[in-house]
Design a protein around this motif. Structure first.
Motif, PDB file in Angstrom:
ATOM      1  N   UNK A  40      39.195  42.572  54.563  1.00  9.11           N
ATOM      2  CA  UNK A  40      38.822  42.938  55.913  1.00  9.11           C
ATOM      3  C   UNK A  40      38.480  44.404  56.052  1.00  9.11           C
ATOM      4  N   UNK A  41      38.917  45.229  55.105  1.00 11.90           N
ATOM      5  CA  UNK A  41      38.706  46.675  55.234  1.00 11.90           C
ATOM      6  C   UNK A  41      37.547  47.211  54.385  1.00 11.90           C
ATOM      7  N   UNK A  42      36.793  46.315  53.763  1.00 14.86           N
ATOM      8  CA  UNK A  42      35.618  46.752  53.019  1.00 14.86           C
ATOM      9  C   UNK A  42      35.839  47.056  51.553  1.00 14.86           C
ATOM     10  N   UNK A  43      37.086  47.086  51.091  1.00 13.62           N
ATOM     11  CA  UNK A  43      37.294  47.262  49.646  1.00 13.62           C
ATOM     12  C   UNK A  43      36.851  45.992  48.942  1.00 13.62           C
ATOM     13  N   UNK A  44      36.463  46.135  47.692  1.00 11.28           N
ATOM     14  CA  UNK A  44      36.018  44.967  46.949  1.00 11.28           C
ATOM     15  C   UNK A  44      34.540  44.720  47.205  1.00 11.28           C
ATOM     16  N   UNK A  45      34.063  43.506  47.137  1.00 13.22           N
ATOM     17  CA  UNK A  45      34.855  42.320  46.858  1.00 13.22           C
ATOM     18  C   UNK A  45      35.370  42.324  45.427  1.00 13.22           C
ATOM     19  N   UNK A  46      36.452  41.592  45.241  1.00 14.34           N
ATOM     20  CA  UNK A  46      37.076  41.470  43.931  1.00 14.34           C
ATOM     21  C   UNK A  46      36.703  40.116  43.344  1.00 14.34           C
ATOM     22  N   UNK A  47      36.748  40.024  42.026  1.00 21.03           N
ATOM     23  CA  UNK A  47      36.443  38.748  41.376  1.00 21.03           C
ATOM     24  C   UNK A  47      37.611  38.312  40.507  1.00 21.03           C
ATOM     25  N   UNK A  48      37.690  37.002  40.323  1.00 15.72           N
ATOM     26  CA  UNK A  48      38.689  36.408  39.444  1.00 15.72           C
ATOM     27  C   UNK A  48      37.936  35.547  38.445  1.00 15.72           C
ATOM     28  N   UNK A  49      38.141  35.830  37.157  1.00 15.31           N
ATOM     29  CA  UNK A  49      37.461  35.066  36.111  1.00 15.31           C
ATOM     30  C   UNK A  49      38.148  33.729  35.837  1.00 15.31           C
ATOM     31  N   UNK A  50      39.472  33.756  35.769  1.00 16.61           N
ATOM     32  CA  UNK A  50      40.232  32.572  35.363  1.00 16.61           C
ATOM     33  C   UNK A  50      41.562  32.578  36.122  1.00 16.61           C
ATOM     34  N   UNK A  51      41.678  31.705  37.104  1.00 20.95           N
ATOM     35  CA  UNK A  51      42.867  31.677  37.957  1.00 20.95           C
ATOM     36  C   UNK A  51      44.136  31.312  37.175  1.00 20.95           C
ATOM     37  N   UNK A  52      44.015  30.367  36.257  1.00 20.08           N
ATOM     38  CA  UNK A  52      45.207  29.974  35.484  1.00 20.08           C
ATOM     39  C   UNK A  52      45.699  31.109  34.601  1.00 20.08           C
ATOM     40  N   UNK A  53      44.778  31.802  33.956  1.00 17.16           N
ATOM     41  CA  UNK A  53      45.157  32.942  33.110  1.00 17.16           C
ATOM     42  C   UNK A  53      45.760  34.052  33.964  1.00 17.16           C
TER      43      UNK A  53
END
Length: 185
Positions: A40-53
């Motif tokens: 909501x504050x503009x940082x990122x966006x962040x990514x996730x390659x592998x949720x299980x890992x």
């Protein structure tokens, strides 16, 4: 010949009360799914390659992650102020809608939860310079959560996957990304 041995003082591990753990735990949504984490504050966006890992590396050797209030571990503790745990995240699970953490509440945390004193969860994440999330470090009870797409504390956990429902309603391929959904909308 005399052999010298080094001593290591080890703290005792508390025995877990399985019945109490079951009554005092619940699963909380810590990280939204879909591969992209928006704020909501503009940082990122962040990514996730592998949720299980990510779930596996975040708990590492089976340690617990602290659940505090208003990021007190990061903001108050370095100043010598109180930063008590309100719960402990003892398990992480990758699901279709992101990462969920099983929380064992402390007495105060249980009371805060019952009083609905906080409406959301805010995880503390470690990320690379290119905004790839590499670990969940801890989480906080907050009233103004920054991450978008998390389940609020005061609603029941749901098996409904809104992303999948949107994809189906919009008649998109099952592996459609956020850009494709936005374009269809």
């Amino acid at each position: 010949m005399t052999t010298r041995a080094a001593l290591a003082l080890c703290s005792a591990l508390p025995l877990r009360d399985v019945a109490a753990d079951a009554a005092d735990s619940e699963w909380l949504h810590l990280l939204p799914g879909g591969g992209t984490v928006r704020t909501g504050d503009g940082r990122g966006p962040y990514t996730v390659d592998d949720y299980e890992a990510l779930a596996a590396v975040s708990l590492g050797d089976g340690d617990r992650l602290v659940l505090d209030e208003c990021h007190s571990t990061d903001l108050a503790a370095p100043k010598g102020q109180s930063a008590p745990a309100r719960g402990w995240i003892v398990a992480l699970e990758a699901r279709a809608d992101g990462i969920w953490g099983q929380v064992e509440w402390t007495g105060t945390g249980r009371q805060l939860r019952a009083d609905k004193a906080y409406r959301g969860i805010s995880p503390v994440i470690a990320h690379t310079k290119d905004n790839r999330i590499v670990a969940i470090k801890r989480a906080s009870l907050v009233n103004d959560p920054n991450l978008q797409g998390l389940t609020a504390l005061h609603q029941k956990e749901s098996e409904m996957d809104f992303r999948a429902m949107l994809i189906e309603l919009l008649k998109l391929d099952t592996d459609a990304d956020d850009a494709a959904i936005e374009a269809a909308l």
